[in-house]
Design an enzyme around this catalytic site. Structure first.
Site, PDB file in Angstrom:
ATOM      1  N   HIS A 190       0.818  -1.228   0.000  1.00  0.00           N
ATOM      2  CA  HIS A 190       0.000   0.000   0.000  1.00  0.00           C
ATOM      3  C   HIS A 190       0.843   1.266   0.000  1.00  0.00           C
ATOM      4  CE1 HIS A 190       0.450  -0.022   4.489  1.00  0.00           C
ATOM      5  NE2 HIS A 190       0.303   1.270   4.349  1.00  0.00           N
ATOM      6  N   ASP A 200       0.081  -7.548   1.454  1.00  0.00           N
ATOM      7  CA  ASP A 200       0.585  -6.173   1.529  1.00  0.00           C
ATOM      8  C   ASP A 200       2.121  -6.149   1.512  1.00  0.00           C
ATOM      9  OD1 ASP A 200       0.577  -3.454   1.691  1.00  0.00           O
ATOM     10  OD2 ASP A 200      -0.025  -3.347   3.796  1.00  0.00           O
ATOM     11  N   SER A 259       4.457   2.226   8.090  1.00  0.00           N
ATOM     12  CA  SER A 259       4.133   1.180   7.118  1.00  0.00           C
ATOM     13  C   SER A 259       5.313   0.851   6.230  1.00  0.00           C
ATOM     14  CB  SER A 259       3.007   1.648   6.196  1.00  0.00           C
ATOM     15  OG  SER A 259       1.788   1.467   6.825  1.00  0.00           O
TER      16      SER A 259
HETATM   17  N1  ARG Z   1      -0.737   1.800   7.561  1.00  0.00           N
HETATM   18  C1  ARG Z   1       0.158   2.577   8.357  1.00  0.00           C
HETATM   19  C2  ARG Z   1       1.122   3.372   7.499  1.00  0.00           C
HETATM   20  O1  ARG Z   1       0.848   3.533   6.336  1.00  0.00           O
HETATM   21  C3  ARG Z   1       0.779   1.819   9.459  1.00  0.00           C
HETATM   22  C4  ARG Z   1      -0.199   1.665  10.529  1.00  0.00           C
HETATM   23  C5  ARG Z   1       0.258   0.800  11.598  1.00  0.00           C
HETATM   24  N2  ARG Z   1      -0.695   0.956  12.632  1.00  0.00           N
HETATM   25  C6  ARG Z   1      -0.644   0.341  13.778  1.00  0.00           C
HETATM   26  N3  ARG Z   1      -1.533   0.620  14.677  1.00  0.00           N
HETATM   27  N4  ARG Z   1       0.287  -0.557  14.012  1.00  0.00           N
HETATM   28  O2  ARG Z   1       2.051   3.971   7.962  1.00  0.00           O
END
Ligand code: ARG
Length: 259
Positions: free
Chosen positions: A70, A117, A207
């Site tokens: 993503h 992902d 992420s």
């Molecule tokens: N999807 C997030 C990003 O793009 C990471 C989120 C991780 N969240 C968590 N509660 N561990 O940075």
């Protein structure tokens, strides 16, 4: 990716319909330091990198970075990502910046909560830095180390200049899936590792970065990729990580092709 995640987060919060506290309950410590509050010194995690769209990644071959699906666009030529490597302080004069040339995203990737992902990015040149091996086995339980330059608080949309890291315990899939089901999201169990505890978690901007453990010989191996979560470090919710053991062969093939 910061922008996309803010969106995903809004969707999740809506799906949760009101029973998701934005703050800690009275008498409990608020979730402040999300990545555990420790700043990594130089050389501790020499293979972790920052991607310019606001994600983390790891150098898994001299010319290839592993990150979350993503975080990147579709498979194909891509010169729009700048990778910063070689120093946990992004503003350090010893940090190296290198451009991407190509992306290979998992062909099955749709959105982060649906699994698959992961993606690999080919760099314009090789870096002479240590690379991080993928876990050679299926050890997916324990206490693992996570890291990134993302938010240190759920409510503070600010990225860090210095790399932060924390140790997080894994959570049984059933427990994690039950929590997320109540919030309207179905966890893809066999492709995910859940980890974290109240007050310690990855967050927006982390992420694509790694979840690692030491093997028997004391070397770091990568077991997960930061993927998603409902808020950050909330009581009863956990960070969700792409389970590398599930995709090892696919990732290795992609790395070989882009090396
Ligand atoms: N999807 C997030 C990003 O793009 C990471 C989120 C991780 N969240 C968590 N509660 N561990 O940075």
């Amino acid at each position: 990716m910061v922008r996309k995640v803010a969106l995903g987060l809004a969707v999740l919060v809506l799906a949760g319909a009101g029973d998701l506290p934005a703050r800690a309950e009275p008498g409990r410590p608020p979730a402040l330091e999300v990545v555990g509050g420790k700043i990594a010194g130089s050389g501790r995690f020499p293979w972790v990198v920052r991607l310019s769209m606001g994600c983390g990644g790891t150098l898994v071959a001299p010319r290839v970075v592993l990150t979350a699906g993503h975080c990147v666009g579709p498979t194909g030529p891509n010169d729009r990502i700048t990778v910063t490597a070689g120093d946990p302080d992004l503003d350090s004069r010893t940090a190296i910046a290198v451009a991407s040339v190509e992306v290979h995203r998992s062909p099955d990737f749709v959105t982060e909560t649906e699994g698959d992902d992961w993606a690999v990015v080919r760099l314009e040149r090789e870096l002479s830095l240590p690379t991080l091996p993928l876990t050679p086995d299926d050890v997916d339980e324990g206490t693992f180390t996570v890291m990134g330059w993302g938010q240190t608080r759920e409510a503070a949309p600010q990225q860090e200049r210095r790399l932060h890291y924390a140790a997080v315990p894994t959570i049984p899939d059933e427990e994690c899936a039950a929590a997320y089901r109540a919030a309207g999201v179905e966890l893809v169990r066999d492709e995910s590792i859940c980890a974290g505890r109240h007050g310690v978690d990855t967050c927006q901007g982390d992420s694509g970065g790694p979840m690692v453990r030491r093997d028997r010989a004391g070397r770091w191996v990568q077991v997960g990729i930061v993927s998603w979560g409902l808020g950050c470090a909330r009581d009863g919710y956990f960070g969700v990580y792409t389970q590398i053991s599930k995709f090892r062969t696919d990732i290795q093939d992609a790395v070989r092709r882009l090396s």
